[in-house]
Design an enzyme around this catalytic site. Sequence first.
Site, PDB file in Angstrom:
ATOM      1  N   GLU A 150       0.809  -1.232   0.000  1.00 43.16           N
ATOM      2  CA  GLU A 150       0.000   0.000   0.000  1.00 43.16           C
ATOM      3  C   GLU A 150       0.839   1.278   0.000  1.00 43.16           C
ATOM      4  OE1 GLU A 150      -3.024  -0.196   3.044  1.00 43.16           O
ATOM      5  OE2 GLU A 150      -4.208  -1.578   1.848  1.00 43.16           O
ATOM      6  N   GLU A 303      -6.446  -8.477  -0.154  1.00 42.14           N
ATOM      7  CA  GLU A 303      -6.777  -8.447   1.272  1.00 42.14           C
ATOM      8  C   GLU A 303      -8.249  -8.111   1.458  1.00 42.14           C
ATOM      9  OE1 GLU A 303      -4.555  -5.750   3.681  1.00 42.14           O
ATOM     10  OE2 GLU A 303      -2.662  -6.200   2.710  1.00 42.14           O
TER      11      GLU A 303
HETATM   12  C1  GLA Z   1      -4.067  -2.747   5.048  1.00 38.38           C
HETATM   13  C2  GLA Z   1      -2.681  -3.377   5.070  1.00 38.38           C
HETATM   14  C3  GLA Z   1      -2.563  -4.608   5.927  1.00 38.38           C
HETATM   15  C4  GLA Z   1      -3.376  -4.471   7.188  1.00 38.38           C
HETATM   16  C5  GLA Z   1      -4.801  -4.144   6.844  1.00 38.38           C
HETATM   17  C6  GLA Z   1      -5.685  -4.076   8.056  1.00 38.38           C
HETATM   18  O1  GLA Z   1      -4.815  -3.103   3.991  1.00 38.38           O
HETATM   19  O2  GLA Z   1      -2.178  -3.647   3.790  1.00 38.38           O
HETATM   20  O3  GLA Z   1      -1.195  -4.825   6.224  1.00 38.38           O
HETATM   21  O4  GLA Z   1      -2.829  -3.484   7.988  1.00 38.38           O
HETATM   22  O5  GLA Z   1      -4.839  -2.894   6.210  1.00 38.38           O
HETATM   23  O6  GLA Z   1      -7.009  -3.749   7.718  1.00 38.38           O
END
Ligand code: GLA
Length: 683
Positions: A150, A303
């Site tokens: 991210e 995710e």
């Molecule tokens: C983001 C991150 C993860 C985690 C999630 C938690 O998407 O990429 O590492 O911290 O949030 O919701």
Amino acid sequence: MINPKLPAILFGGDYNPDQWPEGTWQEDMRLLKLAGVNMVTVPVFSWAKLQPAEDQYDFEWLDRVLDLLAENGIYACLATSTAAQPAWMSLKYPEVMPVDVYGRKRNHGKRVNFCPNSRAYREFSSRLARKLAERYKDHPALLYWRVANEYGTYCYCDNCAKAFREWLKERCGTIEELNRRWNLSFWGHTVYSWEEITVPSELNDDNKWYQPKALDYMRFMTDSTIECFLGEYRAIKEVTPHLMVTTNISGYIKKLDQFKWAQYVDIVSWDNYPRPEHRMSVVALKHDLMRGLKNGQPYILAEQTPSSQNWQPYNILKRPGVMRLLSYQALARGADTVMFFQMRQSKAGVEKLHGALISHAGHEHTRVFKECARLGAELRNIGARFLDSRIQAKAAIMFDWDNWWAVELCSGPSRDLDYFDQVEKYYHALWKLNIATDIIQPNADLSKYDLVIAPLLYMTKPGTAKNIENYVRGGGTFVTSFFSGIVDENDHVILGGYPGELKDVLGIWVEEIDGLLPDMKNGIVMNQPLGELNGTYACGLICDLLHLRGAEALAVYETDFYAGRPCLTSNQFGKGTAYYVATDPEQQFVDQFVKYLCELRGLKPPLDVPGGVEVTQRHKGDQEFIFVLNHDRAEAEIDLGCKKYLDLISGKEKQGRIRLPGLDVLILEEVQRAFGSNYVTRS
Ligand code: GLA
Ligand code: ZN
């Protein structure tokens, strides 16, 4: 396809074994297999463990993790771990630390807390990526790569300022051109040498008060971050050219121009964390946007939480069945994977209450584990059948990051202008009708679409107006809304009357723009019914005051000094029609207007279903897969007609009128086709 070796949809997600003693890992393997996990992403945040000192690396623990995964038949998406640099690096190379928009030099901590233009960060991260690639290039567990995590930090340090000046020099050539491009004669900002250029931050307020400059900084930060990513990308590709490399995009996607990014990743990958207040079409829109980034190519859902989050103000659990439904929604809209953050719930730190496959209880006897395991088993049974299939859309919505940034940087006409919300309002109407919709850039090829909607197209870049004109001239149906066609790519107003270069195709001229107070409303009065559109509808936010230049008024304002003046127009242009919605209508108006246009153009959903049921269709050669998702808690009655289908989830045949329980899903393939390719039904 992500990996032809794999006979099923990738199912798994972030796994952080380095947060646990090795004794836990065996139990992890048992539980992962029990849940049907076939792939994990590892190691996501382990740079400090992989490189304890500048000249020292430790990969042995990771060797053991990967070997264990391979022994257990679980694949790995190898993450480069570079989203959080080790503390020694931040200390020894202070240039790694970013300066925030307030001018504060950050110090070590958190994650994604580095300057994208830091030479040291770039060198160390590419070196680590190369070492990982060299070490694991032949490892049987390795499937594909994820770089960092991210991205999205904007930095305002001296290195960034220097790089910004270089970036500007390259784009503008001369200082005169820069003065022109930023219109620096405004407020006497003229510069005479490159050194005089500052970065737009809270130290000078140019981030809010000098739009062309602020806009260029956002473009520059996108380019800088891509360059930073490319260091790792290239290092990996030199060693494993045959493997895909990606980076996971945050669901809060405004900061970096993802259409630009998508050109540099092999596959798009994103993290889906809907807020409780988000209606389902917001999630669907983000999926369609992700699918649109690489022209319809399937993407990775990297995710989502199996149940709770920890970082919302209130962290409501995903109710039974919701995780499954959202997972199938991703597949329905073009994803080829279902993955989670994370496999085992952390025991301390900010995410200790974030949901995971394996909870703090540590065993499989939990609601969440059971729901995940059920889904894992279903996906395994479905196999690779619809992987790599595509969605064929005849409707499209234009979306553009520059436009997003510029419209929200703009001072006036209303601080409540929210580009994403405006796009979602129109998208919602198409989503409700289950009309397949592509999200496209304004300069994309429009020829395959019957209907193109460009909500709040404030900025028209070179070529955009011509693209729209050619499309409409050739028979296309085009819609845009208030405050469109205002500026060029440098945020300079296009002179001669709004909506600038769109005046001809729309056949109108906008003279004034009224930014209403939050509690002010006006009304849209239809001149005559248009499909279901009839009578009066509420509108607010912005009211454009326009003159007709060939267009026809379909509706007029209800009140105020511009009562009776047009607020919905249509213009015949060549063989097509261009519509202008001059204000921000209530949702019902948009729904009925879009429905009218879809009927006009013969756009149909794959199946007629009751409200609350989402339907999509993915195509692969002559195979077609219809996804039916019941978002309602109540059972839905659906008429499948006389065709006989196979439901890939249950393995059962479906035909005629059927009942779909609340939150349940079907993936239908016509029986003839399914059997034609030797598919075996389960009883
Ligand atoms: C983001 C991150 C993860 C985690 C999630 C938690 O998407 O990429 O590492 O911290 O949030 O919701
Ligand atoms: Zn910097």
